[in-house]
Scaffold this active site. Structure first.
Site, PDB file in Angstrom:
ATOM      1  N   TYR A  23      -6.324  12.842   2.241  1.00 20.45           N
ATOM      2  CA  TYR A  23      -5.653  12.319   1.049  1.00 20.45           C
ATOM      3  C   TYR A  23      -4.329  13.044   0.759  1.00 20.45           C
ATOM      4  CZ  TYR A  23     -10.390  10.608   0.109  1.00 20.45           C
ATOM      5  OH  TYR A  23     -11.618  10.041   0.211  1.00 20.45           O
ATOM      6  N   HIS A  57     -11.781   4.648  -8.320  1.00 13.66           N
ATOM      7  CA  HIS A  57     -13.246   4.618  -8.186  1.00 13.66           C
ATOM      8  C   HIS A  57     -13.717   5.007  -6.787  1.00 13.66           C
ATOM      9  CE1 HIS A  57     -12.325   1.477 -11.392  1.00 13.66           C
ATOM     10  NE2 HIS A  57     -12.857   2.501 -12.020  1.00 13.66           N
ATOM     11  N   ASP A  68       0.876  -1.160   0.000  1.00 12.35           N
ATOM     12  CA  ASP A  68       0.000   0.000   0.000  1.00 12.35           C
ATOM     13  C   ASP A  68       0.923   1.221   0.000  1.00 12.35           C
ATOM     14  OD1 ASP A  68      -2.298   1.634   0.288  1.00 12.35           O
ATOM     15  OD2 ASP A  68      -1.963   1.699   2.454  1.00 12.35           O
ATOM     16  N   ARG A  69       0.430   2.351  -0.446  1.00 12.56           N
ATOM     17  CA  ARG A  69       1.314   3.519  -0.550  1.00 12.56           C
ATOM     18  C   ARG A  69       1.200   4.434   0.675  1.00 12.56           C
ATOM     19  NH1 ARG A  69       0.074   7.847  -5.069  1.00 12.56           N
ATOM     20  NH2 ARG A  69      -0.923   8.816  -3.276  1.00 12.56           N
ATOM     21  N   ASP A  70       0.056   5.108   0.804  1.00 11.94           N
ATOM     22  CA  ASP A  70      -0.098   6.110   1.870  1.00 11.94           C
ATOM     23  C   ASP A  70      -0.229   5.417   3.224  1.00 11.94           C
ATOM     24  OD1 ASP A  70      -0.143   7.834  -0.294  1.00 11.94           O
ATOM     25  OD2 ASP A  70      -2.322   7.974  -0.340  1.00 11.94           O
TER      26      ASP A  70
HETATM   27 ZN    ZN Z   1     -11.717   0.421  -8.711  1.00  8.68          ZN
END
Ligand code: ZN
Length: 192
Positions: free
Chosen positions: A32, A103, A20-22
């Site tokens: 964010y 999304h 995962d990044r953040d």
């Molecule tokens: Zn998606």
């Protein structure tokens, strides 16, 4: 989902470490990571990733970026931020790829974690052996995505890690590896 090749060829059947990044590589933000200026690399991340690449792991970043679906930033900006995270790491060898889900949770897509879509697509695209692979994340949704894909989850306590502990199904907790941060998680993986 958006696929960003990282410059490494993934032709050998190989184990991967999904990240995962953040909250794992760079610090999490309450609202964010919306700009290159919001990126703070967590201490030890670069060295940890470097060591796992040297060992032979494909490194694949898998990140939910609902801020795109919400219209807060454009897809191109999300890609730019991702490139900047990687640039700041200053790795000697490239990571394999990044996938991000743009999304909304309400879109019910296959790629948004905890769904395994990004992991399964990466596994096909780069011929990854999921049984030999790990997922390092800071959220219960990372752990669920890993379990849904058949990858060993490691929860780190950076980012949302500490809050996420109570959200994780304890009946399966014996399968959950918990480490302080990405550096410690890499140590664990490299000792296997
Ligand atoms: Zn998606």
């Amino acid at each position: 989902m958006i696929h960003i090749p990282g410059g490494k060829s993934g032709t050998t059947k190989n184990a991967a470490v999904f990240l995962d990044r953040d909250g794992v590589i760079n610090e999490n933000r309450d609202n964010y990571v919306l700009d290159e200026g919001d990126i703070t690399i967590i201490d030890g991340s670069a060295k940890a990733i470097e060591r796992m690449i040297e060992f032979g792991y494909q490194i694949i970043i898998v990140t939910n970026q609902q801020c795109v679906g919400k219209g807060i930033i454009k897809r191109e900006k999300a890609k730019d931020i991702n490139h900047e995270v990687i640039r700041r790491l200053g790795l000697l060898q490239p990571i394999t790829a990044t996938y991000f889900c743009p999304h909304l949770a309400t879109d019910l897509c296959e790629c948004r974690k905890p769904n395994p879509g990004m992991i399964l697509t990466a596994a096909q695209q780069y011929e990854i052996d999921l049984c030999k692979s790990f997922f390092i994340g800071d959220a219960d949704t990372d752990v669920k995505a890993a379990r849904n894909a058949g990858v060993k989850p490691i929860l780190v306590l950076t980012g949302r890690g500490k809050q996420s502990l109570s959200l994780i199904d304890r009946t399966q907790a014996e399968q959950l590896i918990i480490e302080n941060d990405l550096a410690a998680a890499a140590n664990f993986i490299l000792e296997q």
